[in-house]
Write an enzyme that holds these catalytic residues in place. Structure first.
Site, PDB file in Angstrom:
ATOM      1  N   HIS A 176       0.840  -1.210   0.000  1.00 34.02           N
ATOM      2  CA  HIS A 176       0.000   0.000   0.000  1.00 34.02           C
ATOM      3  C   HIS A 176       0.872   1.256   0.000  1.00 34.02           C
ATOM      4  O   HIS A 176       0.583   2.223  -0.713  1.00 34.02           O
ATOM      5  CB  HIS A 176      -0.894   0.054   1.260  1.00 34.02           C
ATOM      6  CG  HIS A 176      -1.892  -1.049   1.384  1.00 34.02           C
ATOM      7  ND1 HIS A 176      -2.051  -1.784   2.536  1.00 34.02           N
ATOM      8  CD2 HIS A 176      -2.805  -1.536   0.514  1.00 34.02           C
ATOM      9  CE1 HIS A 176      -3.018  -2.674   2.368  1.00 34.02           C
ATOM     10  NE2 HIS A 176      -3.487  -2.545   1.147  1.00 34.02           N
ATOM     11  N   LYS A 178     -14.898  -8.046   4.124  1.00 29.73           N
ATOM     12  CA  LYS A 178     -13.739  -8.275   4.999  1.00 29.73           C
ATOM     13  C   LYS A 178     -14.043  -7.933   6.451  1.00 29.73           C
ATOM     14  O   LYS A 178     -14.734  -6.960   6.732  1.00 29.73           O
ATOM     15  CB  LYS A 178     -12.551  -7.424   4.525  1.00 29.73           C
ATOM     16  CG  LYS A 178     -11.980  -7.888   3.205  1.00 29.73           C
ATOM     17  CD  LYS A 178     -10.749  -7.102   2.836  1.00 29.73           C
ATOM     18  CE  LYS A 178     -10.208  -7.539   1.482  1.00 29.73           C
ATOM     19  NZ  LYS A 178      -9.175  -6.610   0.972  1.00 29.73           N
ATOM     20  N   ARG A 220      -1.647  -6.189  -8.185  1.00 26.42           N
ATOM     21  CA  ARG A 220      -0.511  -7.089  -7.969  1.00 26.42           C
ATOM     22  C   ARG A 220      -0.483  -8.246  -8.952  1.00 26.42           C
ATOM     23  O   ARG A 220       0.570  -8.836  -9.194  1.00 26.42           O
ATOM     24  CB  ARG A 220      -0.572  -7.684  -6.547  1.00 26.42           C
ATOM     25  CG  ARG A 220      -0.394  -6.685  -5.434  1.00 26.42           C
ATOM     26  CD  ARG A 220      -0.857  -7.237  -4.112  1.00 26.42           C
ATOM     27  NE  ARG A 220      -2.286  -7.539  -4.155  1.00 26.42           N
ATOM     28  CZ  ARG A 220      -3.017  -7.883  -3.110  1.00 26.42           C
ATOM     29  NH1 ARG A 220      -2.439  -8.024  -1.942  1.00 26.42           N
ATOM     30  NH2 ARG A 220      -4.304  -8.113  -3.243  1.00 26.42           N
ATOM     31  N   SER A 259      -2.776  -7.853   2.912  1.00 26.64           N
ATOM     32  CA  SER A 259      -3.200  -7.710   4.305  1.00 26.64           C
ATOM     33  C   SER A 259      -3.768  -9.022   4.833  1.00 26.64           C
ATOM     34  O   SER A 259      -3.564  -9.386   5.992  1.00 26.64           O
ATOM     35  CB  SER A 259      -4.271  -6.615   4.423  1.00 26.64           C
ATOM     36  OG  SER A 259      -3.746  -5.378   4.040  1.00 26.64           O
TER      37      SER A 259
HETATM   38  O1  PNS Z   1      -8.633  -2.939   0.084  1.00 22.94           O
HETATM   39  P1  PNS Z   1      -9.934  -3.484  -0.454  1.00 22.94           P
HETATM   40  O2  PNS Z   1     -10.710  -4.163   0.658  1.00 22.94           O
HETATM   41  O3  PNS Z   1      -9.753  -4.379  -1.627  1.00 22.94           O
HETATM   42  O4  PNS Z   1     -10.783  -2.219  -0.936  1.00 22.94           O
HETATM   43  C1  PNS Z   1     -12.108  -2.389  -1.436  1.00 22.94           C
HETATM   44  C2  PNS Z   1     -12.909  -1.108  -1.229  1.00 22.94           C
HETATM   45  C3  PNS Z   1     -12.975  -0.755   0.241  1.00 22.94           C
HETATM   46  C4  PNS Z   1     -12.217   0.023  -2.005  1.00 22.94           C
HETATM   47  C5  PNS Z   1     -14.331  -1.359  -1.806  1.00 22.94           C
HETATM   48  O5  PNS Z   1     -14.928  -2.420  -1.110  1.00 22.94           O
HETATM   49  C6  PNS Z   1     -15.197  -0.107  -1.738  1.00 22.94           C
HETATM   50  O6  PNS Z   1     -15.103   0.747  -2.609  1.00 22.94           O
HETATM   51  N1  PNS Z   1     -16.030  -0.011  -0.674  1.00 22.94           N
HETATM   52  C7  PNS Z   1     -16.893   1.140  -0.449  1.00 22.94           C
HETATM   53  C8  PNS Z   1     -18.359   0.770  -0.771  1.00 22.94           C
HETATM   54  C9  PNS Z   1     -18.597   0.841  -2.262  1.00 22.94           C
HETATM   55  O7  PNS Z   1     -18.482   1.874  -2.891  1.00 22.94           O
HETATM   56  N2  PNS Z   1     -18.951  -0.327  -2.840  1.00 22.94           N
HETATM   57  C10 PNS Z   1     -19.215  -0.463  -4.244  1.00 22.94           C
HETATM   58  C11 PNS Z   1     -17.948  -0.834  -4.984  1.00 22.94           C
HETATM   59  S1  PNS Z   1     -18.236  -0.960  -6.728  1.00 22.94           S
END
Ligand code: PNS
Length: 156
Positions: free
Chosen positions: A17, A41, A90, A127
């Site tokens: 990150h 998660k 990645r 993570s």
């Molecule tokens: O690090 P991650 O868990 O892969 O990040 C994913 C994250 C938090 C960016 C994604 O789940 C997200 O955007 N969550 C906010 C809610 C949202 O907008 N959901 C619709 C995604 S298309």
């Protein structure tokens, strides 16, 4: 002025990150790191702890700020007048996971997603794996900023 949002769970913040945020800060005028809610998660650090960890980690970068948001990422981006979302990639698996989200976000408000390939030496770090190694008593110090490793040990 190009403002971008770097979203993620950051639970915990890894060296992967850090690589992405630091490189984004060299490309764009302003980078807002956003701890967003991922319903898929389970959290280890509280959101406030994650924000504090990243504020400390990026305090040397004047164009990086850290925030959190519990709604839709696109709404956060609109509030901040961000021109794009930046995500690290990645592997093919990451691309397959990220691409549908990028398309949905594009449909919702028109915001684009820019994928930055993670630096090769860091592309195996996640993570999720860090949490697993830690849970079974393994050494995670190679994968994390020193401050995060310290916080993790304090959780024991
Ligand atoms: O690090 P991650 O868990 O892969 O990040 C994913 C994250 C938090 C960016 C994604 O789940 C997200 O955007 N969550 C906010 C809610 C949202 O907008 N959901 C619709 C995604 S298309």
């Amino acid at each position: 002025m190009s403002t971008v949002v770097c979203p993620g769970s950051f639970d915990p913040l890894t060296l992967g990150h850090v690589d992405i945020v630091r490189r984004a800060a060299r490309i764009f005028d302003e980078v807002i790191v956003c701890v967003a809610y991922n319903p898929r998660k389970k959290g280890m650090f509280e959101v406030g702890e994650r924000v504090a960890i990243m504020e400390e980690e990026f305090k040397d970068l004047p164009n990086v700020s850290v925030d959190s948001f519990s709604g839709l990422l696109v709404d956060f981006c609109s509030q901040k007048n961000a021109v794009a979302v930046v995500k690290g990639i990645r592997s093919n698996e990451d691309y397959e996971y990220e691409l549908p989200m990028a398309h949905v976000n594009k449909r919702l408000t028109g915001i684009d997603t820019i994928f930055l390939p993670t630096s090769p030496g860091l592309s195996f770090i996640s993570s999720t794996l860090v949490k697993e190694v830690f849970a079974f008593g393994g050494d995670t110090s190679e994968f994390l900023p020193a401050s995060v490793q310290q916080k993790l040990l304090e959780k024991k």
